[in-house]
Scaffold this motif. Structure first.
Motif, PDB file in Angstrom:
ATOM      1  N   LYS A 180       0.812 -15.754 -83.200  1.00  0.00           N
ATOM      2  CA  LYS A 180      -0.654 -15.832 -83.391  1.00  0.00           C
ATOM      3  C   LYS A 180      -1.177 -17.279 -83.649  1.00  0.00           C
ATOM      4  O   LYS A 180      -0.166 -18.203 -84.111  1.00  0.00           O
ATOM      5  CB  LYS A 180      -0.925 -15.251 -84.613  1.00  0.00           C
ATOM      6  CG  LYS A 180      -2.552 -15.238 -85.058  1.00  0.00           C
ATOM      7  CD  LYS A 180      -2.534 -14.433 -86.409  1.00  0.00           C
ATOM      8  CE  LYS A 180      -4.128 -14.471 -87.111  1.00  0.00           C
ATOM      9  NZ  LYS A 180      -4.959 -13.846 -85.955  1.00  0.00           N
ATOM     10  N   ILE A 194      -5.686 -20.033 -79.960  1.00  0.00           N
ATOM     11  CA  ILE A 194      -5.610 -18.784 -79.239  1.00  0.00           C
ATOM     12  C   ILE A 194      -4.297 -18.072 -79.583  1.00  0.00           C
ATOM     13  O   ILE A 194      -3.395 -18.896 -79.735  1.00  0.00           O
ATOM     14  CB  ILE A 194      -6.151 -18.591 -77.855  1.00  0.00           C
ATOM     15  CG1 ILE A 194      -5.329 -19.552 -76.809  1.00  0.00           C
ATOM     16  CG2 ILE A 194      -7.834 -19.003 -77.640  1.00  0.00           C
ATOM     17  CD1 ILE A 194      -5.456 -19.519 -75.350  1.00  0.00           C
ATOM     18  N   ASN A 195      -4.302 -16.764 -79.362  1.00  0.00           N
ATOM     19  CA  ASN A 195      -2.835 -16.258 -79.466  1.00  0.00           C
ATOM     20  C   ASN A 195      -2.089 -16.288 -77.820  1.00  0.00           C
ATOM     21  O   ASN A 195      -3.003 -16.284 -76.871  1.00  0.00           O
ATOM     22  CB  ASN A 195      -3.048 -14.798 -80.099  1.00  0.00           C
ATOM     23  CG  ASN A 195      -3.801 -14.892 -81.320  1.00  0.00           C
ATOM     24  OD1 ASN A 195      -3.826 -15.912 -82.168  1.00  0.00           O
ATOM     25  ND2 ASN A 195      -4.419 -13.529 -81.411  1.00  0.00           N
ATOM     26  N   ASN A 196      -0.991 -15.781 -78.134  1.00  0.00           N
ATOM     27  CA  ASN A 196      -0.144 -15.313 -76.722  1.00  0.00           C
ATOM     28  C   ASN A 196       0.943 -14.679 -77.079  1.00  0.00           C
ATOM     29  O   ASN A 196       0.933 -14.015 -78.292  1.00  0.00           O
ATOM     30  CB  ASN A 196       0.432 -16.508 -76.024  1.00  0.00           C
ATOM     31  CG  ASN A 196       1.277 -17.522 -77.020  1.00  0.00           C
ATOM     32  OD1 ASN A 196       2.018 -16.929 -77.783  1.00  0.00           O
ATOM     33  ND2 ASN A 196       1.935 -18.525 -76.286  1.00  0.00           N
ATOM     34  N   ALA A 197       1.598 -14.214 -76.202  1.00  0.00           N
ATOM     35  CA  ALA A 197       2.480 -13.008 -76.638  1.00  0.00           C
ATOM     36  C   ALA A 197       3.889 -13.489 -77.457  1.00  0.00           C
ATOM     37  O   ALA A 197       4.435 -12.678 -78.015  1.00  0.00           O
ATOM     38  CB  ALA A 197       3.527 -12.754 -75.038  1.00  0.00           C
ATOM     39  N   TYR A 204      -2.730  -6.488 -82.253  1.00  0.00           N
ATOM     40  CA  TYR A 204      -4.035  -7.148 -82.625  1.00  0.00           C
ATOM     41  C   TYR A 204      -5.366  -6.047 -81.957  1.00  0.00           C
ATOM     42  O   TYR A 204      -6.344  -6.497 -81.750  1.00  0.00           O
ATOM     43  CB  TYR A 204      -4.095  -8.352 -81.694  1.00  0.00           C
ATOM     44  CG  TYR A 204      -3.182  -9.306 -82.118  1.00  0.00           C
ATOM     45  CD1 TYR A 204      -2.951  -9.721 -83.481  1.00  0.00           C
ATOM     46  CD2 TYR A 204      -2.433 -10.072 -80.995  1.00  0.00           C
ATOM     47  CE1 TYR A 204      -1.931 -10.608 -83.731  1.00  0.00           C
ATOM     48  CE2 TYR A 204      -1.507 -10.981 -81.476  1.00  0.00           C
ATOM     49  CZ  TYR A 204      -1.199 -11.331 -82.895  1.00  0.00           C
ATOM     50  OH  TYR A 204      -0.316 -12.263 -83.228  1.00  0.00           O
ATOM     51  N   GLU A 206      -9.864  -9.360 -81.475  1.00  0.00           N
ATOM     52  CA  GLU A 206      -8.749 -10.394 -81.600  1.00  0.00           C
ATOM     53  C   GLU A 206      -8.183 -10.766 -80.350  1.00  0.00           C
ATOM     54  O   GLU A 206      -7.925 -11.767 -80.107  1.00  0.00           O
ATOM     55  CB  GLU A 206      -7.662 -10.088 -82.672  1.00  0.00           C
ATOM     56  CG  GLU A 206      -6.366 -10.932 -82.708  1.00  0.00           C
ATOM     57  CD  GLU A 206      -6.633 -12.078 -83.738  1.00  0.00           C
ATOM     58  OE1 GLU A 206      -6.190 -12.984 -83.611  1.00  0.00           O
ATOM     59  OE2 GLU A 206      -7.395 -11.552 -84.780  1.00  0.00           O
ATOM     60  N   ASP A 207      -8.147  -9.551 -79.498  1.00  0.00           N
ATOM     61  CA  ASP A 207      -7.902  -9.885 -78.054  1.00  0.00           C
ATOM     62  C   ASP A 207      -8.645 -11.064 -77.353  1.00  0.00           C
ATOM     63  O   ASP A 207      -8.219 -11.504 -76.155  1.00  0.00           O
ATOM     64  CB  ASP A 207      -7.898  -8.651 -77.142  1.00  0.00           C
ATOM     65  CG  ASP A 207      -9.054  -7.874 -77.127  1.00  0.00           C
ATOM     66  OD1 ASP A 207     -10.175  -8.325 -77.737  1.00  0.00           O
ATOM     67  OD2 ASP A 207      -9.074  -6.659 -76.411  1.00  0.00           O
ATOM     68  N   GLN A 208      -9.786 -11.180 -77.861  1.00  0.00           N
ATOM     69  CA  GLN A 208     -10.501 -12.454 -77.312  1.00  0.00           C
ATOM     70  C   GLN A 208      -9.940 -13.766 -77.319  1.00  0.00           C
ATOM     71  O   GLN A 208     -10.029 -14.828 -76.686  1.00  0.00           O
ATOM     72  CB  GLN A 208     -11.909 -12.450 -77.779  1.00  0.00           C
ATOM     73  CG  GLN A 208     -12.898 -11.374 -77.370  1.00  0.00           C
ATOM     74  CD  GLN A 208     -12.915 -11.494 -75.875  1.00  0.00           C
ATOM     75  OE1 GLN A 208     -13.671 -12.276 -75.193  1.00  0.00           O
ATOM     76  NE2 GLN A 208     -12.742 -10.254 -75.351  1.00  0.00           N
ATOM     77  N   LYS A 209      -9.212 -13.973 -78.366  1.00  0.00           N
ATOM     78  CA  LYS A 209      -8.365 -15.277 -78.438  1.00  0.00           C
ATOM     79  C   LYS A 209      -7.139 -15.249 -77.379  1.00  0.00           C
ATOM     80  O   LYS A 209      -6.024 -14.976 -78.033  1.00  0.00           O
ATOM     81  CB  LYS A 209      -7.987 -15.448 -80.130  1.00  0.00           C
ATOM     82  CG  LYS A 209      -8.918 -15.751 -81.236  1.00  0.00           C
ATOM     83  CD  LYS A 209      -8.324 -15.751 -82.479  1.00  0.00           C
ATOM     84  CE  LYS A 209      -7.259 -16.638 -82.688  1.00  0.00           C
ATOM     85  NZ  LYS A 209      -6.874 -16.747 -84.141  1.00  0.00           N
ATOM     86  N   SER A 210      -7.398 -15.483 -76.441  1.00  0.00           N
ATOM     87  CA  SER A 210      -6.451 -15.272 -75.137  1.00  0.00           C
ATOM     88  C   SER A 210      -6.816 -16.358 -74.229  1.00  0.00           C
ATOM     89  O   SER A 210      -7.958 -17.027 -74.139  1.00  0.00           O
ATOM     90  CB  SER A 210      -6.518 -13.750 -74.813  1.00  0.00           C
ATOM     91  OG  SER A 210      -7.784 -13.405 -74.158  1.00  0.00           O
ATOM     92  N   MET A 211      -6.173 -16.538 -73.212  1.00  0.00           N
ATOM     93  CA  MET A 211      -6.364 -17.493 -72.121  1.00  0.00           C
ATOM     94  C   MET A 211      -7.241 -16.715 -71.190  1.00  0.00           C
ATOM     95  O   MET A 211      -8.538 -17.685 -70.970  1.00  0.00           O
ATOM     96  CB  MET A 211      -5.038 -17.671 -71.238  1.00  0.00           C
ATOM     97  CG  MET A 211      -3.942 -18.470 -71.749  1.00  0.00           C
ATOM     98  SD  MET A 211      -4.507 -20.160 -71.947  1.00  0.00           S
ATOM     99  CE  MET A 211      -3.094 -20.828 -72.485  1.00  0.00           C
TER     100      MET A 211
END
Length: 377
Positions: free
Chosen positions: A162, A156-159, A271, A84-89
């Motif tokens: 989701k 994508i997710n952020n801090a 995640y 899941e951490d691939q869904k990031s900037m």
């Protein structure tokens, strides 16, 4: 998309149309469809270049098959770590950087080959790459096949939560090969089943009845006919809603049954794999019906029947979420960040019965907090 004339080998395929006018597209469902991917692509694009975005796990399992399916194309592989951490900037930047370095343009095809994480990341990358490139989904998990690959939500997710950074960007084709599910862990199959039963609980009570009468167990065992039928019904249900409300300005919010609770659970869990999205959705639907019954909207026996159906199939329910329910204030804070919220009010998808879900745009925070406190103890 141009019509594709079925051959004898395609008789067992089903096609569900997402009717969005000139931007409409087909969802092709069947066994062995991956081998026909090349022909399908030729019907929607004149370019012979395809960038395949996948992860290390899927590439190890199916890299040879996708390469063979695209043997008539110049293929550029972008292989990302799984998770899941691939869904990031950072994940987005890595995909875009690879596309630019390889010299792609927006007439070329960007293809997502993986589960929901890869689909969301790739779709968002396609939406912003030179203001929009041709995008194709080849989902490899049950959850992605029945939900995230259809409808054009990319993010994508952020801090803060989701899927809070994203765009609505429709694919040109969704190709579902049910054979790809054979390598899927049981946990992932169950995660996908949560999104299947969701459609019955929203507005297709006869579908829930069929699942409850035994088809659900057949789906979980990957029985081919039950699996294809459940995927087809699920995709048709979502396609109908998307055609009415592409950008979630109205009825499309119903597709988030259980998701406001689920996203709060996921953010609490982190995640890192402790809680899959479908697992959180399964428990979230139990919570939505339980909360509806608490408010007097839904009969208590009906909420119990939903819980019993999930429990009977060893699907996660609210009771299984105890480690993530210890801090009601934090959960409520997470729920306030939900994308569906408007005017400072929390929007929830609640239910009056099975197949009778509705959008509540002003859920009582006091009632919600009291419920979260009760289940925490």
């Amino acid at each position: 998309m141009d019509d594709v004339t079925p051959t004898n080998s395609q008789i067992n395929s089903e096609v569900v149309r997402v009717d969005l006018g000139s931007r409409g597209y087909d969802i092709v469902i069947g066994q062995g469809e991956l081998s026909r991917l090349g022909d399908r692509l030729k019907s929607i694009t004149a370019s012979d270049r395809v960038a395949v975005v996948t992860d290390e796990t899927i590439h190890a399992l199916h890299g040879g098959a996708i390469a063979e399916a695209l043997s008539d194309f110049r293929t550029h592989m972008i292989i990302r770590p799984a998770g899941e951490d691939q869904k990031s900037m950072a994940g987005l930047d890595a995909v875009l950087d690879s596309l630019f370095r390889a010299g792609f343009d927006r007439s070329d095809t960007i293809l997502a080959f993986g589960g929901g994480v890869i689909g969301d990341l790739t779709g968002f990358a396609a939406s912003v790459f030179k203001r929009g490139a041709t995008f194709v989904q080849v989902p490899t998990t049950l959850l992605a096949q029945v939900d995230s690959s259809v409808g054009g939500k990319t993010a994508i997710n952020n801090a803060y939560g989701k899927n809070l950074v994203g765009a609505f960007y429709q694919p040109r084709l969704v190709l579902i090969d049910t054979n790809l599910l054979a390598t899927l862990p049981v946990r992932q199959i169950k995660a996908g089943y949560a999104e299947i039963v969701k459609y019955g609980l929203i507005d297709r009570p006869e579908f829930f009845e069929a699942l409850d009468d035994g088809i659900g167990a057949d789906v979980l065992s990957l029985e081919p006919n039950a699996l294809r039928e459940a995927i087809s019904v699920s995709c048709a249900a979502k396609a109908d809603v998307v055609a009415q409300d592409e950008r979630e300005g109205g009825v499309r919010a119903l597709l988030n049954l259980g998701h406001t609770f689920a996203h709060a659970l996921e953010l609490t869990a982190g995640y890192g794999g402790a809680l899959l999205h479908g697992e959180a959705v399964s428990a979230g639907m139990d919570m939505a019906f339980e909360f509806s019954a608490r408010l007097g909207l839904c009969p208590v026996p009906t909420a119990k029947r939903v819980q019993d159906h999930l429990s009977h199939l060893s699907m996660p329910i609210r009771a299984d979420m105890a480690p993530f329910l210890t801090d009601p204030d934090t959960l409520l804070s997470h729920m306030r960040q939900d994308k569906k919220n408007e005017g400072g009010n929390i929007t929830l998808i609640l239910a009056r019965g099975i197949g009778q879900s509705f959008i509540e745009k002003s859920a009582s925070e006091a009632e919600l907090k009291a419920y979260l406190k009760d289940i925490a103890t």
